[in-house]
Write an enzyme that holds these catalytic residues in place. Structure first.
Site, PDB file in Angstrom:
ATOM      1  N   ASN A   1      -2.500  -6.220   5.523  1.00 17.35           N
ATOM      2  CA  ASN A   1      -2.492  -7.094   4.622  1.00 17.35           C
ATOM      3  C   ASN A   1      -3.543  -8.562   5.077  1.00 17.35           C
ATOM      4  O   ASN A   1      -3.289  -8.898   5.979  1.00 17.35           O
ATOM      5  CB  ASN A   1      -1.113  -7.697   4.311  1.00 17.35           C
TER       6      ASN A   1
ATOM      7  N   HIS B   1      -6.814  -1.874  15.266  1.00 20.77           N
ATOM      8  CA  HIS B   1      -6.896  -1.169  14.052  1.00 20.77           C
ATOM      9  C   HIS B   1      -6.827  -2.228  12.675  1.00 20.77           C
ATOM     10  O   HIS B   1      -7.719  -2.146  12.170  1.00 20.77           O
ATOM     11  CB  HIS B   1      -6.032  -0.030  13.935  1.00 20.77           C
ATOM     12  N   GLU B   2      -5.798  -2.632  13.018  1.00 16.59           N
ATOM     13  CA  GLU B   2      -5.289  -3.554  11.606  1.00 16.59           C
ATOM     14  C   GLU B   2      -6.268  -5.012  11.460  1.00 16.59           C
ATOM     15  O   GLU B   2      -6.639  -5.301  10.586  1.00 16.59           O
ATOM     16  CB  GLU B   2      -4.066  -4.040  11.732  1.00 16.59           C
TER      17      GLU B   2
ATOM     18  N   HIS C   1      -9.576  -3.697  10.081  1.00 20.85           N
ATOM     19  CA  HIS C   1      -9.479  -3.556   8.585  1.00 20.85           C
ATOM     20  C   HIS C   1     -10.036  -4.927   7.923  1.00 20.85           C
ATOM     21  O   HIS C   1     -10.490  -4.638   6.849  1.00 20.85           O
ATOM     22  CB  HIS C   1      -8.100  -3.036   8.171  1.00 20.85           C
TER      23      HIS C   1
ATOM     24  N   GLY D   1       3.207   2.457  10.635  1.00 24.66           N
ATOM     25  CA  GLY D   1       2.980   1.643  11.775  1.00 24.66           C
ATOM     26  C   GLY D   1       2.906   0.547  11.692  1.00 24.66           C
ATOM     27  O   GLY D   1       3.522  -0.643  12.201  1.00 24.66           O
ATOM     28  N   ALA D   2       2.110  -0.086  10.660  1.00 22.52           N
ATOM     29  CA  ALA D   2       1.462  -1.394  10.577  1.00 22.52           C
ATOM     30  C   ALA D   2       0.896  -1.522   9.372  1.00 22.52           C
ATOM     31  O   ALA D   2       0.275  -0.359   8.715  1.00 22.52           O
ATOM     32  CB  ALA D   2       0.770  -1.655  11.564  1.00 22.52           C
ATOM     33  N   MET D   3       0.647  -2.756   8.768  1.00 25.35           N
ATOM     34  CA  MET D   3      -0.190  -2.973   7.494  1.00 25.35           C
ATOM     35  C   MET D   3      -1.149  -4.103   7.677  1.00 25.35           C
ATOM     36  O   MET D   3      -0.764  -5.100   8.105  1.00 25.35           O
ATOM     37  CB  MET D   3       0.783  -3.018   6.538  1.00 25.35           C
TER      38      MET D   3
ATOM     39  N   GLU E   1       0.858  -1.050   0.010  1.00 20.81           N
ATOM     40  CA  GLU E   1       0.012  -0.238  -0.070  1.00 20.81           C
ATOM     41  C   GLU E   1       0.864   1.152  -0.047  1.00 20.81           C
ATOM     42  O   GLU E   1       1.709   1.256   0.829  1.00 20.81           O
ATOM     43  CB  GLU E   1      -0.821  -0.137   1.196  1.00 20.81           C
TER      44      GLU E   1
HETATM   45  N1  BAL Z   1      -3.156   0.961   5.758  1.00 22.74           N
HETATM   46  C1  BAL Z   1      -1.760   1.310   6.475  1.00 22.74           C
HETATM   47  C2  BAL Z   1      -2.042   1.407   7.607  1.00 22.74           C
HETATM   48  C3  BAL Z   1      -3.309   1.447   8.499  1.00 22.74           C
HETATM   49  O1  BAL Z   1      -3.732   2.585   8.257  1.00 22.74           O
HETATM   50  O2  BAL Z   1      -3.851   0.628   8.918  1.00 22.74           O
HETATM   51 ZN    ZN Z   2      -5.859   1.662   8.720  1.00 22.18          ZN
END
Ligand code: BAL
Ligand code: ZN
Length: 870
Positions: free
Chosen positions: A262, A294-295, A298, A258-260, A118
């Site tokens: 996937n 948060h991740e 998503h 910070g983090a992703m 991303e």
């Molecule tokens: N998508 C990049 C990191 C985050 O906002 O979760």
């Molecule tokens: Zn995010």
């Protein structure tokens, strides 16, 4: 450089039914073979693929290799004019991840192969439709040396691992869910792991794995617990269950963000995974819990329902921030969580909205998509979602969320689609509300009150306006939900009965301000009520309200809305600060309004107020917030005002602060739950205030706390106090900390930050020296953020007219930009206050910005952010 525009959006010309990716990983180069099943949906369309940098080895259509006369290859695109309506596309590329310093696409960190795709970095791996509205099914194989890379991970289900017999092995993965390529991930390396399981409410047993460098596994348990809490919360709060058999988190030391999120394979910056009592502060524990959440969230808001195009980024980020804020509120304390979130919004997003890079929550254009990852998209985006919830109530919002997933699961959609899913089932019209997405800027709401004793009538007049922002000289009125109450003399909420005021499904009184000016008349008021407005910060606006001081002090003491109690205290403190700054600029004596000091003291003594709330009340408006309000950013005056204000509090509240410190110091030192954390925060704030007087007895307390600390929160709090001194105590503590953690960069970064944020006049020289320190590595994002970005946020020393921080900083940005544009661009925010500087300082800053922008090879990321200041 070219801009891209939302209005140019066109739906894709091809559907990709599935893609098979084979990665062959070596030390000197890697090969990637991608095979896609493709169908043309726009008759006659040429095949256009994004690609930036991968060496094209071959391209085949239906198994037949194309020669170079059959395609066109530029630095950004691969085009094949004639392709059949349905075909198999095979592309082989070659990469050198070991030389990838941008840390985008496939790269190496401490010998581990990992990816960050991303927003648009999948195109650095292979030629593909690098756009979120092309969703497809992925099968992946990874082949690598068995000893160096025993762990081979990708998204979805782990099918098998084959031993290839030559010291190499090959893992097979298949993701059953369609996804855009920005959610693709791969990890290959020698990593330690901890494992657990979570059983979803429908009975799916999910294997949970958290990977980190060998020897760091013991620090992964908090992340694991946070993951399980998040999974449970999302089932309870939104009815959302996990949808794969495995969920993996991998901690990586070199990571731009910070983090992703996937799919099934989150990749995290190590600092947001690793934690134990000795190596992490309470704030770290909190951040890990909220970012893991948060991740995880998503998975539904972002992955299952994704973006049509990058202009819609807030569709997933604003919504997911909103969800993680709600989660954190439930895990800690909703009242103080809301205060923290609003503080963060004001410090970063309000500044952005008032500056030269202001943009709408759903922007219309940009140079670099990477620059969309802003606090406007994230935090203001979350406020927009929260306003929807305020308007329709929590029950109505849940109904809308269910409808959103019912309509759009598996699709790539827009913010309009989201707003429709929330408004329609609730019978609401969000046409005007959608201006929150399209118009930038923080609206101002002017509040005027009148009371007519003879008619027993109280009148509230509200006027809204919004200053111009770049590209938007005029604004249409916003649809602003204002949560209100009128209080009687005891602080009790009066029943409200006025045209234009309704109760939402949570029983809260809401005014929906839609016009530029509206008047509300409340009858039957036997005495003048006290207004409590914008309760819970129900809209991201600035109030212009000349409230009587008596009313403000009354609200500080009595408002049942804890947000507003604290908000009114901030308003009073902010006015005192402005007064001190003005006096400092005129070289007048700096005295602080005693009524405010006495109110703070009374609060400290109040046994009914929670320690978490007391800590929020003790916190003065940040210098970044003050800089937005003041016409001129005069660093010396800010510094003098800060010291005077804090010292006055320390003197007036000395006994209460000392008692608070003693009450909570040394209690449950190894417990990290939020309640104990709040006790620690309060007593460390008390110590911080007391230390302002430089009283040797207090400094001894701080020193003792440093040396005897049983957790990192206490150690860091003491070190921050000692770092402000010019004494051997400072050097001794800093040297000790360095020796203790010199081999552990996640912790050592705090050592950089505490020095970079020191307000002592020598800070710039020390930061310069630290950039040459053996422990500082300019290619490691965390090092850069901890030292240089932290210094850039040091408003007083960065803008100090006695030094030349701007020149030093410009040199750093130029050097870093050549290696890693994303990291460099994150430093640019230090120049956000240029327009507020005094003329001589402003000239100096602008000439440095010009020098940076003059670098021909400067990335579009930094260029876009800096150019706007000129
Ligand atoms: N998508 C990049 C990191 C985050 O906002 O979760
Ligand atoms: Zn995010």
């Amino acid at each position: 450089q070219e801009k891209i525009f939302l209005k140019d959006y066109k739906s894709p010309d091809f559907t990709v039914d599935n893609v098979n990716l084979d990665f062959i990983l070596n030390e000197d180069f890697c090969r990637v073979i991608s095979q896609s099943q493709v169908r043309k949906t726009t008759p006659g369309a040429p095949l256009l693929l994004n690609g930036e940098g991968p060496k094209l080895i071959s391209i085949k259509v239906d198994g037949k290799a194309l020669d170079s006369s059959q395609y066109e290859l530029t630095s950004e695109e691969l085009m094949v004019k004639d392709v059949p309506d349905q075909f198999t596309l095979e592309i082989e590329t070659e990469l050198q991840p070991q030389n990838n310093t941008a840390l985008e696409g496939l790269y190496k960190s401490n010998g581990i192969f990992c990816t960050q795709c991303e927003a648009q970095s999948f195109r650095t791996i292979t030629y593909f439709w690098d756009r979120p509205d092309v969703m497809t099914s992925y099968s992946v194989t990874i082949e690598a040396d068995k000893t160096k890379y025993p762990v081979l991970l990708s998204n979805g289900d782990r099918l098998k691992v084959e031993d290839l017999g030559n010291g190499r092995h090959k893992a097979y993965w298949k993701d059953p869910h369609k996804k855009p390529c920005y959610l693709f991930a791969l990890v290959a390396g020698d990593l330690g792991v901890i494992r657990d399981t979570f059983t979803t409410r429908s009975g799916r047993k999910v294997n949970l794995e958290v990977y980190a460098a060998h020897g760091k596994q013991d620090r992964c348990h908090h992340a694991m617990e946070s993951l399980k809490k998040s999974m449970k919360w999302d089932e309870e709060a939104f009815g959302l269950e996990y949808d794969l058999n495995d969920y993996m988190i991998v901690a990586i030391d070199d990571f731009n963000a910070g983090a992703m999120e996937n799919k099934g394979l989150n990749i995290f910056n190590s600092r947001l995974v690793l934690a134990d009592t000795a190596s992490a502060t309470d704030t770290d524990f909190f951040s890990i819990e909220s970012v893991v959440a948060h991740e995880y969230f998503h998975n539904w808001t972002g992955n299952r329902v994704t973006l049509r195009d990058w202009f819609q980024l807030s569709l997933k980020e604003g919504l997911t921030v909103f969800r993680d804020q709600e989660f954190s509120g439930d895990m800690t304390d909703r009242g103080t969580q809301r205060i923290d979130d609003v503080d963060g919004l004001r410090a970063a997003q309000f500044a952005e909205d008032a500056g030269t890079n202001a943009h709408p929550v759903r922007p219309d254009s940009c140079m670099s998509v990477d620059n969309f990852f802003t606090s406007t998209i994230y935090e203001k985006g979350a406020e927009v979602i929260r306003m929807m919830q305020t308007i329709v109530g929590r029950k109505g919002f849940r109904k809308g969320m269910d409808e959103y997933f019912r309509r759009h699961d598996g699709q790539a959609v827009t913010t309009e689609d989201f707003a429709a899913a929330i408004s329609e089932p609730n019978g609401k019209d969000f046409t005007q509300f959608r201006r929150w997405y399209s118009q930038a800027g923080t609206p101002t709401v002017k509040v005027q009150e009148a009371y007519d004793a003879s008619k027993k009538e109280y009148t509230l007049t509200l006027e809204q306006s919004c200053a111009p922002t770049p590209g938007q000289p005029t604004k249409e009125p916003f649809h602003i939900p204002l949560m209100v109450a009128l209080l009687d003399k005891q602080g009790k909420e009066l029943p409200l009965n006025a045209k234009g005021v309704h109760t939402n499904s949570d029983g809260k009184y809401i005014i929906e301000l839609r016009e530029a000016r509206e008047v509300y008349t409340f009858t039957g008021m036997n005495e003048k009520p006290v207004l409590s407005i914008l309760r819970e910060f129900s809209a991201p606006v600035t109030l212009q309200w000349a409230a009587a001081a008596d009313d403000l002090y009354f609200l500080v003491e009595k408002d049942p809305d804890s947000f507003n109690r604290r908000e009114m205290a901030q308003k009073l403190a902010s006015d005192i600060y402005s007064d001190l700054i003005a006096k400092a600029r005129k070289k007048e004596a700096l005295t602080v309004e005693p009524r405010f000091l006495k109110a703070l003291n009374a609060l400290l003594l109040d046994t009914k107020a929670s320690p978490a709330f007391k800590a929020k009340m003790l916190q003065l408006p940040s210098l970044h917030v003050l800089a937005q309000k003041e016409a001129v950013l005069d660093a010396n005056a800010f510094y003098a005002a800060r010291n005077a204000f804090r010292t006055a509090i320390a003197k007036e509240c000395r006994q209460a602060l000392l008692d608070t410190y003693r009450q909570y110091h040394g209690v449950e030192t190894k417990n990290h739950d939020s309640k104990v954390g709040a006790h620690r925060r309060l007593k460390n704030m008390a110590l911080g205030y007391l230390a302002e007087t430089k009283d040797p007895e207090i400094l001894k307390l701080a020193s003792e706390q440093y040396w005897k600390a049983e957790n990192l929160t206490d150690r860091m709090a003491a070190m921050a106090i000692l770092a402000e001194l010019d004494s051997p105590e400072r050097t001794k503590a800093l040297d000790h900390f360095y020796q203790e953690w010199k081999n552990d960069s996640v912790v050592l970064n705090k050592w950089f930050t505490v020095q970079a944020t020191s307000l002592r006049p020598h800070t710039l020289d020390e930061v310069k020296a630290l950039t040459k320190h053996p422990a500082f590595n300019i290619t490691n994002p965390n090092n850069v953020y901890s030292l240089l970005r932290a210094f850039g946020s040091n408003l007083i020393r960065f803008n100090d007219p006695q030094t030349d921080a701007f020149k030093f900083y410009a040199d750093c940005i130029i050097e870093i930009d050549a290696k890693n544009p994303q990291v460099a661009s994150r430093l640019c925010a230090a120049f956000n206050f240029v327009q507020k500087l005094e003329p001589a300082m402003k000239d100096r800053a602008l000439s440095e910005i010009k020098r940076i922008v003059a670098v021909e090879t400067l990335s579009k990321n930094s260029r876009e952010l800096l150019q706007s200041a000129l």
